[in-house]
Motif scaffolding. Structure first.
Motif, PDB file in Angstrom:
ATOM      1  N   MET A 200       0.672  -4.148 -15.356  1.00  0.00           N
ATOM      2  CA  MET A 200       1.312  -3.826 -13.185  1.00  0.00           C
ATOM      3  C   MET A 200       2.691  -4.472 -13.052  1.00  0.00           C
ATOM      4  O   MET A 200       3.184  -5.465 -13.538  1.00  0.00           O
ATOM      5  N   THR A 201       3.463  -3.733 -12.118  1.00  0.00           N
ATOM      6  CA  THR A 201       4.479  -3.676 -12.028  1.00  0.00           C
ATOM      7  C   THR A 201       4.795  -4.751 -10.741  1.00  0.00           C
ATOM      8  O   THR A 201       4.015  -4.790  -9.874  1.00  0.00           O
ATOM      9  N   GLU A 202       5.688  -6.456 -11.299  1.00  0.00           N
ATOM     10  CA  GLU A 202       5.157  -7.120 -10.555  1.00  0.00           C
ATOM     11  C   GLU A 202       6.310  -7.382  -9.592  1.00  0.00           C
ATOM     12  O   GLU A 202       7.322  -7.556  -9.430  1.00  0.00           O
ATOM     13  N   THR A 203       6.353  -5.833  -8.335  1.00  0.00           N
ATOM     14  CA  THR A 203       7.545  -6.625  -7.569  1.00  0.00           C
ATOM     15  C   THR A 203       6.574  -6.545  -6.111  1.00  0.00           C
ATOM     16  O   THR A 203       5.560  -5.942  -6.261  1.00  0.00           O
ATOM     17  N   GLN A 204       7.538  -7.305  -4.747  1.00  0.00           N
ATOM     18  CA  GLN A 204       6.891  -8.225  -4.142  1.00  0.00           C
ATOM     19  C   GLN A 204       7.348  -7.742  -2.869  1.00  0.00           C
ATOM     20  O   GLN A 204       6.721  -6.975  -1.744  1.00  0.00           O
ATOM     21  N   THR A 205       8.913  -8.072  -2.874  1.00  0.00           N
ATOM     22  CA  THR A 205       9.387  -7.131  -1.539  1.00  0.00           C
ATOM     23  C   THR A 205      10.188  -6.207  -1.550  1.00  0.00           C
ATOM     24  O   THR A 205      10.436  -5.062  -2.996  1.00  0.00           O
ATOM     25  N   PRO A 206      10.502  -5.302  -0.429  1.00  0.00           N
ATOM     26  CA  PRO A 206      10.954  -4.005  -0.197  1.00  0.00           C
ATOM     27  C   PRO A 206      12.171  -3.573  -0.879  1.00  0.00           C
ATOM     28  O   PRO A 206      12.710  -2.857  -1.552  1.00  0.00           O
ATOM     29  N   ARG A 207      13.196  -4.981  -0.754  1.00  0.00           N
ATOM     30  CA  ARG A 207      14.664  -4.423  -1.696  1.00  0.00           C
ATOM     31  C   ARG A 207      13.581  -4.881  -2.627  1.00  0.00           C
ATOM     32  O   ARG A 207      14.999  -4.172  -3.565  1.00  0.00           O
TER      33      ARG A 207
ATOM     34  N   GLY B  13       8.307  -7.258   8.403  1.00  0.00           N
ATOM     35  CA  GLY B  13       9.762  -7.359   6.750  1.00  0.00           C
ATOM     36  C   GLY B  13       8.730  -6.785   5.366  1.00  0.00           C
ATOM     37  O   GLY B  13       9.108  -7.175   4.356  1.00  0.00           O
ATOM     38  N   ARG B  14       7.772  -6.397   5.282  1.00  0.00           N
ATOM     39  CA  ARG B  14       7.190  -6.517   4.890  1.00  0.00           C
ATOM     40  C   ARG B  14       6.827  -4.894   4.172  1.00  0.00           C
ATOM     41  O   ARG B  14       6.283  -4.305   2.941  1.00  0.00           O
ATOM     42  N   LEU B  15       7.570  -3.669   4.469  1.00  0.00           N
ATOM     43  CA  LEU B  15       7.699  -2.331   3.771  1.00  0.00           C
ATOM     44  C   LEU B  15       9.534  -2.355   4.233  1.00  0.00           C
ATOM     45  O   LEU B  15       9.670  -2.309   5.957  1.00  0.00           O
ATOM     46  N   GLY B  16       9.350  -1.591   3.653  1.00  0.00           N
ATOM     47  CA  GLY B  16      11.207  -0.544   3.496  1.00  0.00           C
ATOM     48  C   GLY B  16      11.206   0.957   4.204  1.00  0.00           C
ATOM     49  O   GLY B  16       9.700   0.934   2.759  1.00  0.00           O
TER      50      GLY B  16
END
Length: 211
Positions: free
Chosen positions: A1-8, A179-182
């Motif tokens: 899986m893609t390891e992406t945690q932040t909206p940025r 801050g959990r979503l952009g």
């Protein structure tokens, strides 16, 4: 899986893929049998992409992504009804995607039809009329603000859609607030394949000013 945690992080990953597509150097990630097997039990997309249904906006191609990367919702003119809102909320609240993208494009038939309907009073028949009527407020808002060019009207419609999602969905609004979503709005250029930022909520990114 893609390891992406932040909206940025998710936004950077998306833009990097578009840059590869524009430059003609796509990597076609996550499109092999290994990825197919890996994602069969579950999915963890790094972005929800809500875009226009236009056949030239194939999301995984123009952002150079693959299986399990994008949770895609598309309607003509990216008009948002309850089914769309529910689908986007599913991608965010159940699948925990940290980014929602509203993707519009130049030469959009739905936007052009809304402009024509305002000018000559003629609206399409059938359910196409509903699509046009949902785009019309964006055209009116753009004109009220002195934004008359096709590019300006498109940008207004994209930004209007971004705000509409946050106004109607408490799930999205609360995640942006903490801050959990952009949520970003992108305008896609058919000729060169580039996606330009026109609106951003929850991510500190500069929106280019009109020259």
């Amino acid at each position: 899986m893609t390891e992406t945690q932040t909206p940025r992080d998710a936004f950077a990953l998306l833009l990097a893929g578009n840059q590869r597509f524009v430059s003609g150097t796509p990597e076609h990630p996550n499109q092999d049998a290994t990825r197919r097997t890996e994602t069969a039990p579950s999915q963890q997309p790094f972005a929800v992409l809500f875009g226009c249904s236009d056949s030239r906006l194939a999301a995984e191609i123009i952002f150079d992504r693959g299986l399990g990367d994008l949770f895609v919702v598309r309607t003509a003119g990216h008009v948002a009804g309850t089914e769309v809102l529910g689908s986007i909320e599913f991608g965010v609240s159940v699948l925990n995607a940290p980014l929602v993208v509203v993707l519009g494009h130049d030469s959009c038939g739905a936007v052009a039809a809304a402009c024509s309907a305002l000018e000559d009073g003629q609206t399409p028949g059938g359910f196409v009329r509903d699509v046009v009527e949902r785009v019309t407020p964006s055209v009116l808002a753009a004109r009220a603000a002195g934004r008359e060019t096709a590019e300006e009207i498109l940008a207004e419609h994209i930004e209007h859609t971004v705000d509409l999602l946050l106004e109607r969905s408490r799930v999205l609004a609360e995640r942006v607030a903490d801050g959990r979503l952009g949520v970003v709005g992108l305008s896609y250029r058919l000729a060169d394949g580039s996606a330009q930022l026109v609106a951003t909520r929850g991510i500190d990114a500069a929106v280019p000013t009109a020259s």
